[in-house]
Design an enzyme around this catalytic site. Structure first.
Site, PDB file in Angstrom:
ATOM      1  N   ASP A  66      44.527  96.871  27.376  1.00  0.00           N
ATOM      2  CA  ASP A  66      45.078  96.413  26.101  1.00  0.00           C
ATOM      3  C   ASP A  66      44.259  97.048  24.975  1.00  0.00           C
ATOM      4  OD1 ASP A  66      46.579  95.151  24.174  1.00  0.00           O
ATOM      5  OD2 ASP A  66      46.378  93.133  25.005  1.00  0.00           O
TER       6      ASP A  66
HETATM    7  C1  NOJ Z   1      47.744  93.893  21.789  1.00  0.00           C
HETATM    8  C2  NOJ Z   1      48.582  92.897  22.537  1.00  0.00           C
HETATM    9  O1  NOJ Z   1      47.748  91.993  23.232  1.00  0.00           O
HETATM   10  C3  NOJ Z   1      49.540  93.536  23.533  1.00  0.00           C
HETATM   11  O2  NOJ Z   1      50.384  92.545  24.036  1.00  0.00           O
HETATM   12  C4  NOJ Z   1      50.314  94.634  22.875  1.00  0.00           C
HETATM   13  O3  NOJ Z   1      51.212  95.202  23.802  1.00  0.00           O
HETATM   14  C5  NOJ Z   1      49.340  95.676  22.358  1.00  0.00           C
HETATM   15  N1  NOJ Z   1      48.458  95.061  21.373  1.00  0.00           N
HETATM   16  C6  NOJ Z   1      50.049  96.879  21.744  1.00  0.00           C
HETATM   17  O4  NOJ Z   1      50.676  96.545  20.568  1.00  0.00           O
END
Ligand code: NOJ
Length: 760
Positions: free
Chosen positions: A283
């Site tokens: 992430d």
């Molecule tokens: C952080 C989030 O936790 C995740 O769910 C998301 O896909 C990513 N950012 C990308 O935007």
């Protein structure tokens, strides 16, 4: 050999045979040779580049990113949805040393250009064809924008509504969540990734993000392995079994070890036990966060920990490029480990067909007006899914549906908000294209003049909340008029109306990433507004717009009718009107229990019985209970009313089952009311005695039946041996002989029970 492979590849690509069917061993071999050959030509630096996912923004301007792409420093791009920019990026990638195409990702969570209900709403349909429709349209729209991969579905089990991201998931139940997740994967990816309409899914957030302690965002999780495998890991596994080619890793720690650095989770479970052969994506910024977690001493160490654990791609992070080559040279990691990660990425690109068609679906000349044009939207599909997501919570004296000739006062801070109805994670949607409830109601009635409107109250008078909501640009406007003046205006129009409909709840930004709450009640301003409306004596319909279960006892008592509408997306207003006026008979069911109060959390239906189940006598003393609150939620899992009534009874094909046998459950359903309607028949199971305590009830099936007034129909389920399995006292996945209770009902409180025995 290479020549033979090249000729064969050429033949397959141009004859359209490549990727068309399940790859046979020759096709697999060709892929392997192709990737081996590519890897043999790549420098360590380029390999590290393939493991980087970057988004344009801040200091990283498009020009800078283009140069990095051409230098072979980037493997994938996310967060750009403008086709000419994507085309430009791909053009530069094809000038990089080994001409490896990029893939393009985006958060397509509940729609792309057309926004569908938030995922908690999509799950509320309990309707596989509606879920499929939402997933299919999302993938179609995203791929026609040149995108290749989404960071969805989010299948984190959520039992704590304090956590803002419950809005993105499919609720508290492993089976329901698995079903919705499976459908998302199948409908988005399609049969073959080479299909031009195929959007690769990344099931997330692996694992247990939904179980953060106290519902506080990014907090830690800690859970027994049994509960993990029995409940929380089930939906990720289901999505992987359905073929999800990517997994996004959770930001939080799992039993003391951050998921991003968790070898047990990412390698032992995911790769070795589940045989996942796709791409593991970290992430946002998760590699660097390993330092804060306290499992890496510095950025280089963080890269080592992540790659060793099993991360393939880092999301928005400089460190992989900076340190991977150095770590190999120092011997802290092996080149094989990088090759392995890189192979996963190249295989994905190969299977997507990017090596043969890097510009798939990209139009370098698409202009902004065409991009956001209304005629690209799928309004009909969005409206249908949205109305199926609505849950009728109360309907005293059958006040709903409304006649279209009534004078209606539409009140409340969410009644005419185009931004809020889209919900969070709707980046490629456009608020100006959304239909608000006020607009939807006006569209539905014969005489729009009969509809009056007042804002009534701000969502809250808490300045801090507005500061929080508007941190990155104004999304929620604060009305500076005095509160009593706004309420007086609302009261005035309410008094002249036949019926009041109040739209209250949360701003979309309150149910998002990083939006945990400790108080789940409506804000004081909204409570005052409702009180004032109630005082007018007019019938009061409360329409909730929110992204999580709220605590609503007071409002439940005040309302004559109550609808949970979540954030319904582009066609939300029309969908709400469809239900209010009876063009659609509500059929939604809650995917999460609604607590009476925060102190009950977590409250979910599939709990264990305990040694002292709640008693009914002597105030339940010395039984599992609170002295100041019921154990049960205000609205249970699976609950939702209809404008008609259904009666059900059921039978089992046998009271005994062999290991290789099955039990057929036949449910007779009768529509006993005066309107056509859809009922979701829910099948629950209880393993009465086992080597470990088993939940009082677990959902193992559901199906929908639509019946005309006063007609009957049947729903059948088959219970098979595999459905009786669980993780026993030795952590083996088995079914144990003995007694099982089967429950059928319209929600999780059903006591309608039959019993069978699984024979030894
Ligand atoms: C952080 C989030 O936790 C995740 O769910 C998301 O896909 C990513 N950012 C990308 O935007």
């Amino acid at each position: 050999m290479m020549k033979k492979v090249a000729i064969y590849l050429f033949f397959l690509i141009f004859s359209g045979h490549l990727f068309a069917q399940e790859p046979n061993s020759e096709v697999k071999e060709i892929k392997k040779v192709f990737i081996d050959n590519l890897l043999s030509k790549m420098t360590l630096q380029e390999k590290a580049g393939q493991l980087r996912l970057i988004s344009v923004g801040g200091d990283l301007t498009l020009d800078k990113v283009l140069d990095k792409i051409e230098a072979g420093e980037i493997g994938g791009i996310f967060n750009t949805v403008v086709e000419p920019d994507l085309s430009q990026m791909q053009e530069r990638a094809l000038k990089s040393p080994n001409k490896i195409p990029l893939f393009f990702g985006f958060d397509i969570i509940h729609g792309h250009r057309t926004i569908f209900p938030i995922n908690l709403g999509i799950a509320s349909t309990w309707d596989r064809s509606a879920i499929a429709k939402a997933a299919e349209v999302s993938a179609d729209e995203a791929t026609s924008d040149g995108l290749n991969i989404t960071w969805a579905p989010m299948v984190d089990i959520t039992r704590d509504p304090r956590w803002g991201r419950v809005s993105e998931g499919f609720g508290e139940d492993p089976y329901l969540t698995s079903e919705v997740g499976r459908i998302f994967v199948e409908k988005m990816q399609k049969q073959s990734l080479a299909d031009k309409k195929s959007l690769v899914t990344s099931v997330k957030h692996f694992a247990l993000y939904g179980a953060v302690e106290a519902g506080r965002e990014y907090n830690s999780t800690d859970m027994s392995e049994r509960k993990m495998f029995q409940e929380y890991l089930v939906p990720y596994k289901a999505a992987i079994d359905a073929g999800s080619r990517a997994v996004m890793v959770s930001l939080v720690s799992v039993n003391g070890i951050p998921a991003t650095g968790n070898h047990w989770l990412l390698t032992e479970v995911l790769r070795n036990q589940w045989h996942f052969d796709g791409v593991v994506v970290s992430d946002h910024g998760a590699i660097r966060e390993l330092i804060n977690h306290g499992v890496a001493s510095d950025p280089k160490d963080a890269v080592r920990v992540a790659i060793k654990a099993g991360i393939d791609i880092s999301m928005n992070d400089e460190y992989f490029l900076q340190f991977l080559p150095e770590l190999v040279e120092e011997g802290a990691i092996t080149e094989d480990e990088i090759n392995q990660a890189c192979r996963h990425v190249l295989e994905l690109k190969y299977d997507m067909g990017l090596f043969s068609d890097p510009n798939r679906n990209l139009d370098p000349k698409l202009d902004i007006d065409t991009m956001f044009a209304d005629n690209r939207l799928h309004r009909e599909e969005a409206r249908d899914v949205a109305r199926r997501s609505i849950v009728l919570l109360k309907n005293e004296n059958e006040i709903l549906p409304l006649a279209k000739n009534k004078k209606i006062a539409v009140i409340g801070p969410l009644a005419d908000s185009k931004r809020d109805i889209l919900g969070s994670w709707s980046g490629a949607g456009r608020a100006n294209l959304a239909v608000t409830p006020l607009e939807g109601i006006k569209n539905a009635v014969k005489n729009p003049e009969s509809i009056s409107y007042a804002f009534g109250a701000n969502l809250s008078d808490d300045e801090n909340l507005y500061r929080f909501l508007n941190l990155y640009g104004e999304t929620t406007k604060f009305d500076n008029r005095p509160a009593d003046k706004m309420i007086a205006e609302a009261v005035k129009i309410a008094k002249k109306a036949d019926i009041v409909i109040a739209f209250v709840g949360e701003a979309e930004g309150m149910a998002h990433e990083s939006s945990s709450r400790t108080d789940l009640s409506l804000q004081a301003t909204q409570k005052q507004l409702i009180k004032a409306m109630k005082k007018t004596g007019k019938p009061l319909i409360i329409v909730l717009m929110n992204g999580r279960p709220l605590t609503l006892s007071e409002e439940y008592a005040q309302a004559d009718a109550m609808l949970e509408t979540w954030f319904l997306g582009t066609e939300g207003g029309n969908a709400i009107a469809d239900v209010l006026f009876g063009n659609y008979n509500p059929s939604g069911k809650l995917p999460m229990s609604f607590p009476y109060n925060v102190g009950q959390i977590p409250v979910y239906y599939s709990h264990l019985n305990t040694g002292r189940p709640r008693g009914t006598e002597n105030m339940g003393k010395y039984t599992t209970s609170y002295f100041d609150s019921p154990n049960e939620p205000l609205f249970p899992f699976g609950f939702g009313l209809s404008y008609t009534n259904f009666a059900m009874d059921f039978s089992l094909s046998s009271t005994k089952m062999n290991r290789d046998g099955e039990i057929i459950v036949t449910v007779n359903v009768e529509n006993t009311g005066n309107r056509e309607g859809m009922q979701t028949v829910q099948l629950y199971l209880q393993d009465v005695t086992a080597s470990v305590s088993r939940p009082v009830k677990e959902l193992i099936g559901f199906d929908n039946i639509t019946l005309k007034p006063h007609t009957k129909g049947q729903v059948k389920f088959v219970i098979k041996y595999d459905m009786l399995k669980f993780w026993n006292n030795k952590m083996q996945y088995v079914a144990e002989p003995g007694k099982f209770n089967v429950y059928i009902g319209s929600d999780s409180t059903t006591q309608d029970k039959q019993t069978f025995t699984l024979l030894d």
